[in-house]
Design an enzyme around this catalytic site. Structure first.
Site, PDB file in Angstrom:
ATOM      1  N   GLY A  66      28.889  39.274  14.503  1.00  0.00           N
ATOM      2  CA  GLY A  66      28.565  39.725  15.848  1.00  0.00           C
ATOM      3  C   GLY A  66      28.476  38.587  16.842  1.00  0.00           C
ATOM      4  N   ALA A  67      29.291  37.545  16.622  1.00  0.00           N
ATOM      5  CA  ALA A  67      29.385  36.411  17.552  1.00  0.00           C
ATOM      6  C   ALA A  67      28.059  35.677  17.746  1.00  0.00           C
ATOM      7  CB  ALA A  67      29.929  36.872  18.906  1.00  0.00           C
ATOM      8  N   SER A  93      32.986  37.256   9.965  1.00  0.00           N
ATOM      9  CA  SER A  93      32.986  36.698  11.320  1.00  0.00           C
ATOM     10  C   SER A  93      31.843  35.693  11.477  1.00  0.00           C
ATOM     11  CB  SER A  93      32.930  37.831  12.352  1.00  0.00           C
ATOM     12  OG  SER A  93      33.262  37.370  13.637  1.00  0.00           O
ATOM     13  N   ALA A  94      30.910  35.914  12.425  1.00  0.00           N
ATOM     14  CA  ALA A  94      29.784  34.986  12.544  1.00  0.00           C
ATOM     15  C   ALA A  94      28.975  34.941  11.251  1.00  0.00           C
ATOM     16  CB  ALA A  94      28.895  35.387  13.711  1.00  0.00           C
ATOM     17  N   ASP A 142      43.398  38.884  13.029  1.00  0.00           N
ATOM     18  CA  ASP A 142      42.024  38.594  13.451  1.00  0.00           C
ATOM     19  C   ASP A 142      41.924  38.274  14.941  1.00  0.00           C
ATOM     20  OD1 ASP A 142      39.848  38.837  11.695  1.00  0.00           O
ATOM     21  OD2 ASP A 142      40.509  37.132  10.516  1.00  0.00           O
ATOM     22  N   HIS A 189      40.514  42.422  13.489  1.00  0.00           N
ATOM     23  CA  HIS A 189      39.237  41.781  13.146  1.00  0.00           C
ATOM     24  C   HIS A 189      38.233  42.830  12.675  1.00  0.00           C
ATOM     25  CE1 HIS A 189      36.531  38.398  13.225  1.00  0.00           C
ATOM     26  NE2 HIS A 189      35.680  39.002  14.026  1.00  0.00           N
TER      27      HIS A 189
END
Length: 526
Positions: free
Chosen positions: A93-94, A180-181, A306, A421
């Site tokens: 979630g960045a 991701s994150a 992605d 992604h």
């Protein structure tokens, strides 16, 4: 202090324990503290609040500061589970958004671990951690060092190591995995000296610590920007910190964490919250810390598209049926991504990506190139570098590389779009089984393959070896040989290839890296 299995949700042959505290309510910009415990029996039947954050549209806040909880999914057969491998999931979630029970799919969280636990024979644990300003704001020094979200993850891992045996898990066989994150977080946990002995294996899906969005290099710049937005900008930095703490406690987080989405630049410029080199949890630049990861088995890969999500924001024409993506669009994107280098970088990168176009390239070719550029820059190339560094430093641990390239299920995208992604997660967490009406048999085949490879890796350190049958052996990545497995619903011997996009990996790691920076170019011009 105990948790009664009769008070947890039972589904399939899986016991589900929700909302177990692994730390106390954290202080603002403080490391997590041990939980004081509870008296009697904890009713572990409900997910707890996510950590305080803005919503996806960034119009309001949600969650709570009382958020450091985890969930445990335990497969039960005819006898009580004992010494099972354990897989701890870190959400993505960045570093801004997310929760251990995020993104409900027809009633179930995307990260619901029942299918994976049941079909793979492992205990699955999902954890919360602080995100956004509360998780990652930093002065870049001891007054506000940052990395609070990483410390939360570490506290959860340590809790699992201490307590998972009571759930039937093996404390010496813990695997971290994340997307991701969360994938970058897994990599940071590998590289931190604080995790020695706490887990054994790691899986990074679509992100590593070397990803350009995964590390703040100028944290005070972001802190001043946030302070200005909430009226806390001061020449005296200690006064500024005091003001920021007050504003955060006064529920002004929404004003702090709303991104400057109308600002100039590429999407990557907006992903500003991230870990920092603090000289403590992350003692040095990530590329210089892989000696700390030498004993962890490591599996990492990316989705073939992605970067498409981000490219669609930076160059919207790529997703428009009649949209025209021009040479200027491609050059503009490259200029945004390579602005730390001199003007020669744009021409150099453009040549590397357009050399196969021919004189009159079709629009689909140009548009796919835009997505490939962002995929390579943000995800694929950093992951390949991380895999090589791990293999270089390995002391007996194994390394595995993959490319997830299943055709997208998202409607409305152009025909050339493959795996977007985060599209891997639905298969890994068994959604084609839990919600069968919205999937086809090929999706269940893929889900079966992924659960088998991932849980085999957690059991043995080799995705090809374990209790679950796999379609083909997956060879390990070494310093001399760089195989990878292409993962989709038709895995066969031909799915094993070598040297993933090696020409472009070489471009970014050698040609691009050797170009002068803007600063050097300016100095030479003076």
């Amino acid at each position: 202090m105990c948790i009664d299995a009769n008070l947890v949700e039972a589904s399939f042959a899986v016991d589900v324990f929700k909302g177990i505290p692994f730390a106390d309510v954290p202080g603002t910009w403080e490391k997590p503290k041990p939980h004081p415990g509870w008296s009697g029996i904890l009713k572990a039947t409900k997910y707890r609040d996510r950590c305080l954050q803005v919503n996806l549209l960034q119009t309001k806040t949600r969650g709570s500061e009382d958020c450091l909880y985890l969930n445990v999914f335990v497969p039960q057969g005819r006898k009580l589970a004992t010494h099972l491998p354990v897989m701890v999931y870190l959400f993505g979630g960045a570093f801004m958004l997310g929760a251990s029970n995020d993104a409900a799919i027809l009633g179930d969280s995307l990260y619901d671990g029942k299918e994976m636990a049941d079909r793979g024979g492992v205990i699955v644990v999902s954890v919360n951690y602080r995100v956004g300003t509360l998780g990652f704001l930093s002065f870049g020094d001891a007054r506000l060092p940052g990395n609070y979200g990483l410390w939360d993850q570490h506290a959860a891992i340590a809790w699992v190591r201490r307590n998972i045996e009571a759930f039937g898990g093996h404390p010496d066989n813990i695997t971290l995995f994340g997307q991701s994150a969360g994938a970058a977080s897994v990599n940071f946990q590998m590289l931190s000296p604080y995790n020695k002995g706490l887990f054994r294996r790691a899986i990074s899906q679509c992100g590593v610590a070397l990803s350009p969005w995964a590390l703040q290099t100028n944290p005070m710049s972001l802190t001043r920007k946030i302070a200005r937005r909430v009226g806390c900008l001061r020449s005296d930095e200690d006064e500024m910190l005091t003001c920021l703490k007050y504003e955060t406690r006064s529920a002004h987080l929404r004003k702090i964490d709303v991104l400057l989405i109308l600002g100039k630049g590429v999407v990557m410029d907006l992903m500003e919250h991230a870990p920092v080199v603090d000289g403590d949890f992350i003692p040095d630049e990530p590329s210089r810390l892989f000696h700390h990861a030498a004993h962890f088995d490591f599996m990492a890969g990316v989705n073939s598209m992605d970067g498409h999500m981000f490219a669609g924001v930076d160059v919207p024409s790529i997703n428009k049926r009649n949209g025209n993506t021009t040479v200027e669009d491609v050059r503009g994107l490259l200029a945004g991504l390579t602005k730390e280098k001199g003007s020669a970088a744009v021409a150099s990168a453009y040549q590397a990506y357009s050399s196969h176009w021919g004189s009159f390239p079709e629009q689909d070719v140009v548009k796919k190139t835009v997505a490939d550029i962002e995929t390579d820059f943000l995800f694929l190339v950093p992951t390949q570098i991380a895999l090589q560094l791990h293999a270089n430093h390995s002391s007996g641990a194994r390394t595995f590389s993959y490319l997830f390239n299943m055709k997208t299920r998202i409607p409305g995208f152009p025909r050339w779009v493959e795996a977007e992604h985060a599209e891997d997660l639905q298969y890994l967490f068994g959604k084609p089984y839990s919600t069968p009406l919205v999937y086809f048999p090929r999706h269940r085949e893929l889900s079966q393959y992924m659960i088998a490879y991932w849980t085999n890796f957690a059991k043995t350190g080799d995705p090809s070896k374990g209790d679950s049958k796999v379609p083909v052996p997956w060879p390990s990545f070494t310093t001399q040989h760089r195989p990878y497995l292409a993962i989709n619903h038709q895995i066969s011997k031909s799915s094993v290839s070598y040297n993933l996009r090696s020409d472009l990996v070489s471009y970014w790691t050698q040609t691009y890296s050797s170009l002068p920076s803007n600063k050097r170019e300016e100095e030479e011009g003076n």
